[in-house]
Enzyme design. Structure first.
Site, PDB file in Angstrom:
ATOM      1  CD  GLU A 458      -2.583   1.070   2.616  1.00 50.92           C
ATOM      2  OE1 GLU A 458      -2.158   0.537   3.737  1.00 50.92           O
ATOM      3  OE2 GLU A 458      -3.982   1.346   2.561  1.00 50.92           O
ATOM      4  CB  ILE A 459       2.272   3.290  -2.678  1.00 53.22           C
ATOM      5  CG1 ILE A 459       3.417   2.361  -2.719  1.00 53.22           C
ATOM      6  CG2 ILE A 459       2.824   4.761  -2.806  1.00 53.22           C
ATOM      7  CD1 ILE A 459       4.042   2.550  -4.154  1.00 53.22           C
TER       8      ILE A 459
END
Ligand code: NAI
Length: 709
Positions: A458-459
């Site tokens: 998850e960026i």
């Protein structure tokens, strides 16, 4: 011919597969005619003694069936007809007058492996890109190109079931050992080796491809009776693992049994029939949706903005840091791990070595690959050596002040272009970046534990993060083999934020007198890999308490109060599995046949030892809808850029049951009006934590959906 190209080298024909306009070769109806034409040509050419089937693509032999193409087939029975046409072609290949050698470099998956198995000899290269497998089960399908028949005959019943029921990848050396491939060679030698094999096979009288079963295989699979036991055992396992939600594994076993007991024709007939049947199930439709979403996420939308990352620094050699270092080094990136002392570094390197050596022993890596990956990771205890890093990822303790400090120390020694990424699981990135001297280069890269195994990254992007920084982080994540979603910054980002209300709801059920095992069992039965209470133990009660603290302010603004149960438990020394003090017992001897025992002492924190069982429907409804509602708010607040990202994040990061398609597909399936009404009813009964997200009400107003189709 847009796909196949026939070339002749004296007495050997080379059939190049190179699908026009595609990055990889796929199998579709379009290939049937061309393949038949090539076989016709070869069957008439008496100067040819053997043939080689090889790919013109750099990284794939054949990646699998063209699912989009099959998707277009709506007429009942038409898929079955197509499968039968494929069978006829593969049978013709198998019985061809001259030997055909499959020369495999890159992925030979699904239909790709089935083509190779219909050939008479298989050579695979030792390139790390070369993988073989029958992953159809992951799409809710079965191998429809004769795989359920040829695989057991090639590698034996048990190993073939293992491959088909898990969908796992087999690496070349593993394949050689189990009889799936006949020879392994370097990519440079592939074509010559394949031509040579074709000539050798032509000279020898053709033996039927028959494997030599091992002693154990003979004992376990040698008679109808022992095989019957093997089918029974496989069915029991499949039932246990799927909890009845996924029909494909049972059908795979049915096909294998039909083929081995009643002959290959019966097996192929079952394959064709059940393939279409499975294709039309809602489970397969959802799993295919996930597959398409993940394929789309493999492409970086801003590839042109990416800057090269050859050297990465990792701060903290703990569980997460070591994992991040390993997956980076595995993809050829040089890694410097920094920790406080050599003991910590040593532990980190030991973790990495252990994992790489395990893969070596499984024959998934060669000794050379293991050693060269390991040699790419170096350890340091000072910041100065990080001076050449293109990116530094921090995985130190979850403490805001500490994270700010390591950010400042990193910025002081790194070059101007260096990106600073935090692996925090809950702290807002903008808080960490508060005093940054290069705030446009600060980003969140939230990996999941254990890093080498968990597929999601998850960026997290703040309003200040530069576009090229996002593009570069996505690029690194994709290279590391992760499925990447990009979300906006905020407390708990997306994954932690949606999980928190569900775990909170489980604790509230306990406060109402609920039963730990009952709650966990209901959710597992629905398809979650572990129940919510077990999950709290796994994540850690300390981590949970901290996350509650970070998120509670945001929830409070909506009038929602979180239970302080985890804080109270933590104060009494409960941390979950990690310190053996949690909702379940962890000391040796307390689990019987892998079944954990509830630590009834924790009921003290939830009103005493008298417990009641909530109705299963109530548990499901409250836990699933509170999760979906929070996911919807994330979309509404644009934390999520799309419903697709929300679904993939929940499935890949949190274990949301894949057959339900993720929270948004699930709400679409239930109908947004139904979801809205259910939430409203729950809000009346339990308060504002169930107040429906605006976006759900909007969708419901005109009977809308989160997805168009
Ligand atoms: P850990 O406790 O295993 O490792 C942390 C390491 O950081 C230790 O080796 C420690 O010596 C080192 N460290 C502390 N201060 C340092 C400094 N100034 N410079 C260099 N190293 C320093 O912790 P873990 O589990 O690896 O977690 C690290 C981070 O990853 C935390 O922010 C956590 O929230 C996040 N995270 C953890 C997940 C998990 O499941 N464990 C999942 C996702 C994120």
């Amino acid at each position: 011919m847009p796909y196949l190209r026939l070339e002749k080298d004296n007495d050997v024909a080379v059939v190049w597969m190179d699908q026009e306009g595609e990055k990889v070769n796929k199998l579709g109806d379009y290939l049937l005619g061309e393949f038949t034409a090539v076989l016709d040509d070869l069957s008439q050419d008496n100067s040819i003694v053997g043939a080689v089937l090889i790919s013109g693509k750099p990284d794939t032999f054949i990646a699998g069936a063209d699912l989009e193409r099959v998707n277009e087939i709506t007429e009942p029975g038409a898929i079955q007809t197509l499968v039968k046409q494929g069978h006829a072609l593969f049978n013709r290949l198998e019985n061809f007058r001259i030997p055909v050698v499959a020369a495999i470099n890159g992925a030979a998956l699904g239909g790709g492996l089935e083509v190779a198995m219909a050939c008479h000899y298989r050579i695979a290269t030792d390139s790390p890109k070369t993988i073989l497998g029958q992953p159809e089960v992951q799409l809710g399908l079965l191998p429809g190109g004769g795989g359920t028949q040829r695989l057991p005959r090639l590698v034996g019943l048990q190993k073939s079931l293992d491959m088909m029921l898990t969908g796992k990848n087999i690496y070349p050396r593993q394949g050689k050992k189990m009889g799936l491939v006949d020879q392994v060679c370097s990519p440079y030698a592939l074509l010559d080796a394949a031509k040579q094999a074709a000539r050798d096979l032509a000279r020898k009288p053709r033996k039927e491809a028959k494997r030599k079963p091992s002693f154990f295989d003979k004992v376990l699979e040698g008679t109808a009776l022992t095989r019957k036991m093997a089918y029974k055992k496989a069915r029991e396992m499949a039932e246990k693992q799927t909890r009845g939600h996924y029909p494909a594994p049972m059908r795979i076993i049915d096909c294998v049994e039909a083929g081995l007991e009643d002959g290959i024709q019966a097996g192929l007939a079952a394959e064709a029939k059940y393939f279409e049947e499975l294709w039309r199930t809602p489970q397969s439709a959802q799993l295919r949706n996930i597959f398409f979403a993940m394929t789309a996420l493999k492409k970086n939308p801003n590839q042109d903005l990416v800057k090269p990352v050859d050297k990465i620094g990792v701060l903290g050699a703990g569980l997460m840091g070591a994992g991040i270092a390993q997956i980076s080094a595995s993809k050829g990136i040089d890694v410097l791990m920094k920790d406080l002392d050599f003991d910590a570094l040593g532990r980190g390197k030991k973790t990495i070595w252990g994992e790489l050596d395990r893969r070596f022993r499984k024959k998934a890596l060669s000794a050379f690959q293991r050693d060269s990956i390991f040699s790419r990771v170096d350890g340091v205890i000072e910041y100065a050596p990080l001076g050449k890093s293109d990116m530094v990822i921090e995985a130190v303790f979850e403490d805001l002040d500490l994270k700010r400090r390591v950010l400042a120390d990193t910025e002081a020694v790194t070059p101007d272009h260096c990106i600073f990424a935090s692996n925090t699981s809950s702290l807002p990135i903008k808080e960490i970046a508060k005093n940054a001297s290069r705030p446009t280069q600060v980003i969140g890269m939230h990996y999941f534990s254990p890093v080498p195994k968990m597929p999601l990254l998850e960026i997290i992007v703040t309003p200040k993060t530069a576009k090229w920084v996002v593009a570069t982080a996505v690029d690194v994540g994709i290279k590391q083999g992760k499925t990447v979603i990009v979300v906006k910054d905020g407390p708990g980002f997306y994954t932690t934020r949606v999980l928190a209300p569900m775990l909170n709801e489980a604790l509230l059920l306990l406060e109402e007198g609920g039963d730990i095992e009952n709650i966990d069992r209901v959710m597992r039965k629905l398809g979650w890999p572990v129940g919510p209470v077990t999950l709290i133990d796994e994540v850690g009660i300390d981590v949970g308490a901290h996350v509650t603290e970070v998120l509670s302010k945001m929830f409070a603004k909506r009038g929602v109060s979180s239970t302080d149960a985890m804080g109270r438990l933590l104060a009494e020394g409960y941390k979950g599995r990690k310190n053996g003090k949690g909702f379940y017992k962890y000391e040796k001897g307390s689990s019987e046949k892998g079944k954990k025992e509830v630590n009834t002492a924790v009921y003290e924190f939830f009103g005493g030892s008298t417990r009641k069982r909530h109705n299963a429907e109530e548990i499901r409804r409250r836990l699933m809808l509170v999760f979906c509602n929070e996911a919807a708010r994330c979309l509404e607040e644009k934390i999520l850029l799309s419903a697709r990202d929300g679904d993939i994040g929940a499935i890949m990061g949190l274990g949301f049951p894949p057959y339900l398609g993720g929270p948004f597909r699930y709400m679409d399936q239930l109908g947004t009006t139904v979801v809205l009404e259910a939430l409203e009813a729950l809000a009346v009964k339990h308060g504002p934590r169930f107040t429906p997200a605006k976006i759900i009400a909007e969708k419901a107003a005109d009977n809308g959906r989160f997805y168009d189709a």
